[in-house]
Write a protein that holds these residues in place. Structure first.
Motif, PDB file in Angstrom:
ATOM      1  N   ARG A  37      29.607   9.373 -10.743  1.00  0.00           N
ATOM      2  CA  ARG A  37      30.718   8.843  -9.969  1.00  0.00           C
ATOM      3  C   ARG A  37      30.241   7.889  -8.899  1.00  0.00           C
ATOM      4  O   ARG A  37      31.012   7.400  -8.104  1.00  0.00           O
ATOM      5  CB  ARG A  37      31.495   9.993  -9.308  1.00  0.00           C
ATOM      6  CG  ARG A  37      32.258  10.860 -10.290  1.00  0.00           C
ATOM      7  CD  ARG A  37      33.057  11.906  -9.553  1.00  0.00           C
ATOM      8  NE  ARG A  37      33.897  11.277  -8.563  1.00  0.00           N
ATOM      9  CZ  ARG A  37      34.216  11.855  -7.415  1.00  0.00           C
ATOM     10  NH1 ARG A  37      33.750  13.025  -7.110  1.00  0.00           N
ATOM     11  NH2 ARG A  37      34.995  11.231  -6.550  1.00  0.00           N
ATOM     12  N   ARG A  38      28.931   7.636  -8.850  1.00  0.00           N
ATOM     13  CA  ARG A  38      28.332   6.610  -8.017  1.00  0.00           C
ATOM     14  C   ARG A  38      28.270   6.983  -6.538  1.00  0.00           C
ATOM     15  O   ARG A  38      27.929   6.152  -5.724  1.00  0.00           O
ATOM     16  CB  ARG A  38      29.072   5.261  -8.157  1.00  0.00           C
ATOM     17  CG  ARG A  38      29.295   4.834  -9.573  1.00  0.00           C
ATOM     18  CD  ARG A  38      28.012   4.695 -10.321  1.00  0.00           C
ATOM     19  NE  ARG A  38      27.154   3.638  -9.751  1.00  0.00           N
ATOM     20  CZ  ARG A  38      25.921   3.416 -10.160  1.00  0.00           C
ATOM     21  NH1 ARG A  38      25.375   4.160 -11.084  1.00  0.00           N
ATOM     22  NH2 ARG A  38      25.216   2.438  -9.620  1.00  0.00           N
ATOM     23  N   TRP A  39      28.598   8.237  -6.163  1.00  0.00           N
ATOM     24  CA  TRP A  39      28.440   8.604  -4.757  1.00  0.00           C
ATOM     25  C   TRP A  39      26.961   8.684  -4.500  1.00  0.00           C
ATOM     26  O   TRP A  39      26.242   9.471  -5.094  1.00  0.00           O
ATOM     27  CB  TRP A  39      29.107   9.953  -4.482  1.00  0.00           C
ATOM     28  CG  TRP A  39      29.115  10.301  -3.026  1.00  0.00           C
ATOM     29  CD1 TRP A  39      30.100  10.057  -2.132  1.00  0.00           C
ATOM     30  CD2 TRP A  39      28.075  10.968  -2.299  1.00  0.00           C
ATOM     31  NE1 TRP A  39      29.739  10.524  -0.904  1.00  0.00           N
ATOM     32  CE2 TRP A  39      28.521  11.070  -0.969  1.00  0.00           C
ATOM     33  CE3 TRP A  39      26.818  11.451  -2.639  1.00  0.00           C
ATOM     34  CZ2 TRP A  39      27.741  11.676   0.026  1.00  0.00           C
ATOM     35  CZ3 TRP A  39      26.041  12.043  -1.657  1.00  0.00           C
ATOM     36  CH2 TRP A  39      26.512  12.150  -0.343  1.00  0.00           C
ATOM     37  N   SER A 148      36.122   1.325  -5.396  1.00  0.00           N
ATOM     38  CA  SER A 148      34.702   1.297  -5.026  1.00  0.00           C
ATOM     39  C   SER A 148      34.544   0.855  -3.583  1.00  0.00           C
ATOM     40  O   SER A 148      35.312   0.031  -3.085  1.00  0.00           O
ATOM     41  CB  SER A 148      33.926   0.328  -5.925  1.00  0.00           C
ATOM     42  OG  SER A 148      33.974   0.715  -7.275  1.00  0.00           O
ATOM     43  N   ASP A 166      30.029   4.265  -3.346  1.00  0.00           N
ATOM     44  CA  ASP A 166      30.626   5.198  -4.296  1.00  0.00           C
ATOM     45  C   ASP A 166      31.741   4.498  -5.059  1.00  0.00           C
ATOM     46  O   ASP A 166      32.280   3.478  -4.609  1.00  0.00           O
ATOM     47  CB  ASP A 166      31.190   6.417  -3.561  1.00  0.00           C
ATOM     48  CG  ASP A 166      31.418   7.607  -4.493  1.00  0.00           C
ATOM     49  OD1 ASP A 166      31.116   7.491  -5.686  1.00  0.00           O
ATOM     50  OD2 ASP A 166      31.906   8.649  -4.032  1.00  0.00           O
TER      51      ASP A 166
END
Length: 251
Positions: A37-39, A148, A166
């Motif tokens: 989830r790119r956190w 984002s 994120d």
């Protein structure tokens, strides 16, 4: 619908929701698992996630209720109005270090509605200066409906250096004294030296953040609103000769 019907609906909804406080350890572990989830914190050697989290039950739009009026919530419809290809950018701080000007910014990118908008957004992110390795999932369909955000440092004439970022389906606000922060050297990418720059996010109710330095001194800053963000953000820079030790919300 009668008052009894409404009460029963509320009771049924409450039965399906578990309300409580998540242990901080579990939150931190969850953050580590959410790489997809790119956190993440990019090029940052210190990360803090502190405070408490909870759950709130809200019941809206109960069926069967009519008052003769119909209200339809509408939002921006065009990609431009939703900030799909041009993010909302807010400057958090700026200064001069050893003759080099620097500034910290946060960019918030609106959710694409389909794969074609997602492709346009990825191209815009590359042009904006986000490192390829830190872009959201390259499969466009995974960006649809996702927001984002990127915090980053411009130092001298060097490219944007991403700090905390994120891509999320639903951006949950922080509460109470919860705080998320990252620290890194104040300089260009891959700079050596002490972690002198601290960037983070806090609840909108937080009045001040104190950044503590290893020499025993501290800096107090006031968080500020960031366009498109449900949390407030802050940035602190340590004086020469010392480094980041901690950060906390103070009321």
């Amino acid at each position: 619908m009668t008052q009894t019907d409404i009460a029963l609906l509320l009771a049924d909804a409450a039965d399906e929701v578990e309300i409580g406080i998540a242990p901080v350890e579990a939150v931190i572990r969850g953050g580590r698992r959410r790489r997809a989830r790119r956190w993440a914190v990019a090029t940052v050697t210190a990360l803090v996630l502190a405070g408490s989290t909870g759950a709130t039950l809200a019941v809206t739009g109960l069926p069967g209720h009519t008052d003769g009026h119909t209200t339809v919530a509408t939002g921006p419809t065009t990609p431009e109005a939703r900030h799909v290809s041009v993010p909302q950018v807010t400057e958090l701080a700026r200064g001069t270090d050893h003759g080099n000007s620097w500034r910290v910014v946060v960019s918030v990118w609106g959710a694409p509605q389909d794969e074609s908008e997602a492709a346009v957004q990825l191209a815009a992110m590359r042009k904006y200066g986000i490192e390829p390795a830190l872009l959201p999932d390259h499969r466009h369909r995974h960006l649809v409906g996702m927001t984002s955000y990127y915090s980053g440092l411009y130092y001298g004439g060097n490219p944007l250096r991403t700090i905390i970022f994120d891509t999320v389906k639903g951006w949950e606000p922080l509460t109470g004294t919860s705080l998320m922060s990252g620290a890194l050297p104040l300089g260009k990418a891959n700079s050596d030296g002490p972690d002198r720059l601290v960037v983070g996010a806090v609840a909108i109710t937080a009045r001040h953040v104190k950044c503590g330095w290893k020499d025993g001194t501290s800096t107090v800053v006031q968080p500020q609103a960031v366009a498109g963000s449900p949390v407030e953000w802050f940035a602190c820079a340590a004086p020469d000769g010392t480094a980041y030790q901690n950060a906390e919300v103070i009321q």
